[in-house]
Write a protein that holds these residues in place. Sequence first.
Motif, PDB file in Angstrom:
ATOM      1  N   LEU A 344     -15.429 -21.442  17.382  1.00  0.00           N
ATOM      2  CA  LEU A 344     -16.593 -22.265  17.723  1.00  0.00           C
ATOM      3  C   LEU A 344     -17.083 -22.004  19.142  1.00  0.00           C
ATOM      4  O   LEU A 344     -18.292 -22.010  19.401  1.00  0.00           O
ATOM      5  CB  LEU A 344     -16.246 -23.744  17.557  1.00  0.00           C
ATOM      6  N   ALA A 345     -16.159 -21.784  20.073  1.00  0.00           N
ATOM      7  CA  ALA A 345     -16.551 -21.551  21.468  1.00  0.00           C
ATOM      8  C   ALA A 345     -17.443 -20.324  21.589  1.00  0.00           C
ATOM      9  O   ALA A 345     -18.502 -20.364  22.239  1.00  0.00           O
ATOM     10  CB  ALA A 345     -15.307 -21.393  22.338  1.00  0.00           C
ATOM     11  N   ILE A 346     -17.046 -19.223  20.967  1.00  0.00           N
ATOM     12  CA  ILE A 346     -17.852 -18.001  21.044  1.00  0.00           C
ATOM     13  C   ILE A 346     -19.134 -18.150  20.244  1.00  0.00           C
ATOM     14  O   ILE A 346     -20.202 -17.663  20.643  1.00  0.00           O
ATOM     15  CB  ILE A 346     -17.037 -16.794  20.537  1.00  0.00           C
ATOM     16  N   LEU A 347     -19.056 -18.841  19.122  1.00  0.00           N
ATOM     17  CA  LEU A 347     -20.244 -19.053  18.287  1.00  0.00           C
ATOM     18  C   LEU A 347     -21.300 -19.847  19.045  1.00  0.00           C
ATOM     19  O   LEU A 347     -22.490 -19.506  19.039  1.00  0.00           O
ATOM     20  CB  LEU A 347     -19.838 -19.786  17.009  1.00  0.00           C
ATOM     21  N   ILE A 348     -20.897 -20.913  19.727  1.00  0.00           N
ATOM     22  CA  ILE A 348     -21.835 -21.729  20.502  1.00  0.00           C
ATOM     23  C   ILE A 348     -22.408 -20.917  21.656  1.00  0.00           C
ATOM     24  O   ILE A 348     -23.607 -20.994  21.957  1.00  0.00           O
ATOM     25  CB  ILE A 348     -21.143 -23.005  21.020  1.00  0.00           C
ATOM     26  N   ARG A 349     -21.564 -20.130  22.307  1.00  0.00           N
ATOM     27  CA  ARG A 349     -22.033 -19.300  23.416  1.00  0.00           C
ATOM     28  C   ARG A 349     -23.184 -18.394  23.001  1.00  0.00           C
ATOM     29  O   ARG A 349     -24.207 -18.305  23.680  1.00  0.00           O
ATOM     30  CB  ARG A 349     -20.896 -18.402  23.923  1.00  0.00           C
ATOM     31  N   VAL A 350     -22.994 -17.712  21.908  1.00  0.00           N
ATOM     32  CA  VAL A 350     -23.923 -16.654  21.522  1.00  0.00           C
ATOM     33  C   VAL A 350     -25.159 -17.201  20.805  1.00  0.00           C
ATOM     34  O   VAL A 350     -26.276 -16.727  21.033  1.00  0.00           O
ATOM     35  CB  VAL A 350     -23.206 -15.620  20.637  1.00  0.00           C
ATOM     36  N   LEU A 351     -24.979 -18.187  19.943  1.00  0.00           N
ATOM     37  CA  LEU A 351     -26.089 -18.658  19.114  1.00  0.00           C
ATOM     38  C   LEU A 351     -26.880 -19.793  19.741  1.00  0.00           C
ATOM     39  O   LEU A 351     -27.918 -20.189  19.198  1.00  0.00           O
ATOM     40  CB  LEU A 351     -25.564 -19.102  17.748  1.00  0.00           C
ATOM     41  N   ASN A 352     -26.412 -20.345  20.850  1.00  0.00           N
ATOM     42  CA  ASN A 352     -27.136 -21.439  21.497  1.00  0.00           C
ATOM     43  C   ASN A 352     -27.550 -21.002  22.901  1.00  0.00           C
ATOM     44  O   ASN A 352     -26.801 -21.195  23.856  1.00  0.00           O
ATOM     45  CB  ASN A 352     -26.265 -22.698  21.563  1.00  0.00           C
ATOM     46  N   PRO A 353     -28.725 -20.421  23.062  1.00  0.00           N
ATOM     47  CA  PRO A 353     -29.136 -19.904  24.371  1.00  0.00           C
ATOM     48  C   PRO A 353     -29.299 -20.982  25.429  1.00  0.00           C
ATOM     49  O   PRO A 353     -29.271 -20.696  26.621  1.00  0.00           O
ATOM     50  CB  PRO A 353     -30.485 -19.225  24.068  1.00  0.00           C
ATOM     51  N   ALA A 354     -29.450 -22.245  25.016  1.00  0.00           N
ATOM     52  CA  ALA A 354     -29.606 -23.323  25.989  1.00  0.00           C
ATOM     53  C   ALA A 354     -28.267 -23.733  26.607  1.00  0.00           C
ATOM     54  O   ALA A 354     -28.231 -24.432  27.606  1.00  0.00           O
ATOM     55  CB  ALA A 354     -30.255 -24.535  25.333  1.00  0.00           C
ATOM     56  N   TYR A 355     -27.175 -23.303  26.006  1.00  0.00           N
ATOM     57  CA  TYR A 355     -25.854 -23.693  26.507  1.00  0.00           C
ATOM     58  C   TYR A 355     -24.898 -22.506  26.380  1.00  0.00           C
ATOM     59  O   TYR A 355     -24.104 -22.436  25.458  1.00  0.00           O
ATOM     60  CB  TYR A 355     -25.318 -24.895  25.726  1.00  0.00           C
ATOM     61  N   PRO A 356     -24.986 -21.537  27.308  1.00  0.00           N
ATOM     62  CA  PRO A 356     -24.189 -20.310  27.200  1.00  0.00           C
ATOM     63  C   PRO A 356     -22.748 -20.490  27.673  1.00  0.00           C
ATOM     64  O   PRO A 356     -22.260 -19.751  28.520  1.00  0.00           O
ATOM     65  CB  PRO A 356     -24.955 -19.351  28.107  1.00  0.00           C
ATOM     66  N   GLU A 357     -22.064 -21.465  27.163  1.00  0.00           N
ATOM     67  CA  GLU A 357     -20.640 -21.640  27.474  1.00  0.00           C
ATOM     68  C   GLU A 357     -19.885 -21.907  26.180  1.00  0.00           C
ATOM     69  O   GLU A 357     -19.411 -20.995  25.543  1.00  0.00           O
ATOM     70  CB  GLU A 357     -20.441 -22.759  28.496  1.00  0.00           C
ATOM     71  N   GLY A 358     -19.813 -23.144  25.753  1.00  0.00           N
ATOM     72  CA  GLY A 358     -19.284 -23.447  24.433  1.00  0.00           C
ATOM     73  C   GLY A 358     -17.885 -24.009  24.382  1.00  0.00           C
ATOM     74  O   GLY A 358     -17.539 -24.708  23.424  1.00  0.00           O
ATOM     75  N   MET A 359     -17.050 -23.719  25.370  1.00  0.00           N
ATOM     76  CA  MET A 359     -15.653 -24.126  25.269  1.00  0.00           C
ATOM     77  C   MET A 359     -15.495 -25.642  25.294  1.00  0.00           C
ATOM     78  O   MET A 359     -14.703 -26.205  24.546  1.00  0.00           O
ATOM     79  CB  MET A 359     -14.842 -23.487  26.401  1.00  0.00           C
ATOM     80  N   MET A 360     -16.263 -26.301  26.143  1.00  0.00           N
ATOM     81  CA  MET A 360     -16.160 -27.755  26.241  1.00  0.00           C
ATOM     82  C   MET A 360     -16.493 -28.420  24.912  1.00  0.00           C
ATOM     83  O   MET A 360     -15.724 -29.256  24.410  1.00  0.00           O
ATOM     84  CB  MET A 360     -17.107 -28.277  27.329  1.00  0.00           C
ATOM     85  N   LEU A 361     -17.623 -28.043  24.325  1.00  0.00           N
ATOM     86  CA  LEU A 361     -18.037 -28.660  23.069  1.00  0.00           C
ATOM     87  C   LEU A 361     -17.088 -28.303  21.936  1.00  0.00           C
ATOM     88  O   LEU A 361     -16.811 -29.141  21.065  1.00  0.00           O
ATOM     89  CB  LEU A 361     -19.462 -28.224  22.730  1.00  0.00           C
ATOM     90  N   ALA A 362     -16.575 -27.072  21.936  1.00  0.00           N
ATOM     91  CA  ALA A 362     -15.658 -26.651  20.867  1.00  0.00           C
ATOM     92  C   ALA A 362     -14.376 -27.478  20.897  1.00  0.00           C
ATOM     93  O   ALA A 362     -13.893 -27.937  19.854  1.00  0.00           O
ATOM     94  CB  ALA A 362     -15.333 -25.166  21.016  1.00  0.00           C
ATOM     95  N   ILE A 363     -13.815 -27.699  22.079  1.00  0.00           N
ATOM     96  CA  ILE A 363     -12.564 -28.461  22.183  1.00  0.00           C
ATOM     97  C   ILE A 363     -12.792 -29.923  21.828  1.00  0.00           C
ATOM     98  O   ILE A 363     -12.002 -30.525  21.087  1.00  0.00           O
ATOM     99  CB  ILE A 363     -11.960 -28.323  23.590  1.00  0.00           C
ATOM    100  N   LEU A 364     -13.868 -30.519  22.334  1.00  0.00           N
ATOM    101  CA  LEU A 364     -14.140 -31.921  22.021  1.00  0.00           C
ATOM    102  C   LEU A 364     -14.376 -32.108  20.525  1.00  0.00           C
ATOM    103  O   LEU A 364     -13.944 -33.107  19.936  1.00  0.00           O
ATOM    104  CB  LEU A 364     -15.346 -32.411  22.818  1.00  0.00           C
ATOM    105  N   LEU A 365     -15.068 -31.149  19.902  1.00  0.00           N
ATOM    106  CA  LEU A 365     -15.303 -31.239  18.462  1.00  0.00           C
ATOM    107  C   LEU A 365     -13.993 -31.156  17.692  1.00  0.00           C
ATOM    108  O   LEU A 365     -13.752 -31.950  16.763  1.00  0.00           O
ATOM    109  CB  LEU A 365     -16.244 -30.115  18.024  1.00  0.00           C
ATOM    110  N   MET A 366     -13.118 -30.235  18.089  1.00  0.00           N
ATOM    111  CA  MET A 366     -11.850 -30.095  17.381  1.00  0.00           C
ATOM    112  C   MET A 366     -10.879 -31.223  17.728  1.00  0.00           C
ATOM    113  O   MET A 366      -9.998 -31.545  16.927  1.00  0.00           O
ATOM    114  CB  MET A 366     -11.225 -28.736  17.678  1.00  0.00           C
ATOM    115  N   ASN A 367     -11.011 -31.839  18.903  1.00  0.00           N
ATOM    116  CA  ASN A 367     -10.263 -33.069  19.184  1.00  0.00           C
ATOM    117  C   ASN A 367     -10.576 -34.123  18.136  1.00  0.00           C
ATOM    118  O   ASN A 367      -9.692 -34.843  17.659  1.00  0.00           O
ATOM    119  CB  ASN A 367     -10.634 -33.621  20.572  1.00  0.00           C
TER     120      ASN A 367
END
Length: 393
Positions: A344-367
């Motif tokens: 999810l972290a890499i997917l969010i990074r690449v497919l969401n140009p408004a938020y080129p990071e992803g790790m924070m959202l990926a971890i919170l989602l999987m929490n």
Amino acid sequence: MNFLKNFFEKTEPYVQKGAKYHWLNSVHDGFFTFLFVPKKTSKSGTHIHDFIDMKRTMSIVVLALIPSLLFGMYNVGYQHFKVIGELASTGFFDIFLYGFLKVLPVVIVSYGVGLGIEFVFAQIRGHEINEGFLVSGMLIPLVMPIETPLWMIAIATAFAVIFGKEVFGGTGMNIWNPALLARAFLFFAYPAQMSGNSVWYSFSENAQTIDGFTGATPMAEAAAGNITYTVSDAFFGFIPGSIGETSTLAILLGAVVLLVTGIGNWKIMFSTVAGGLFMGILLNIFAGSQGLSEEAATFFGIPFWHHMVLGGFMFGAVFMATDPVSAAQTQKGKWIYGFLIGVLAILIRVLNPAYPEGMMLAILLMNTFAPLIDHYVVQGHIKRRMKRAKVAA
């Protein structure tokens, strides 16, 4: 240290229930058990005791964070003097001292606000002081941009402690990682102060007037189709970014400490990296597909291993995803949990140009989904055992 131990033992009767200073019992016990191994014993049942209690565990995690903290201080100074054009004429000590003086207030505010709230809740409930904030208080500064105002750090810390922990019952009961919750709160409540080019650098008054300044992070530059970093700079950490997330080398040193001491979970670390590599390779394969814009194709085509040294991926994999409270608890669940975080972290990074990071959202989602993962893992074990029982019968 004997004089401290004697002091706590002599003052203990004065903070017991019914004594004059009984309202200080939680604070007294918190400081005593932080400095010394508790002398309490079990009153019923059979228990195996170890010298590694919760406070010692949290202390080891803080120790593992020290390399990232120290390098983060140096990098703050390094990026500052680089921006104002004085890097070549500035010595190592001056660079580190500048960063130390900029980062230290952030750490003080984080611990001051967080521990203050923890003490208040402990006194109100009559409970012992929770140990979890020893780590959260260090993680919160390390995931923040250096130019985040101190009052925002204070608000985010208070939000994370009150709404991320205490409303659920305190340490051990929280659903989400408190440090990431603090960053998410600031990211969505104050987006202008948490994004853009200037938040990653510490400016002096003179630096604000520099002509032609551009200061996007390598992650943001990559999202725009511009690769402006070298892999070695990204690995060692000489790039803009949050205080403690830039140096993969420093993070790996902390990972070694966690793994050698048995505090960190290697399954979550390994599976998170495996998930990130898997998605990175998959995106590389599709980089040449028809229909992608030139900018998107460039971001798709970033070599998959670059994702491991950019942004907060490794910091999240080592220190955030492995949070023993908010992560999956079953052994198989840890593999699934970590792998999905990486994907999810890499997917969010690449497919969401408004938020080129992803790790924070990926971890919170999987929490959020960690209990569900554990539920299905346990149910799967039960079904298999029931099936074997029927066959045996």
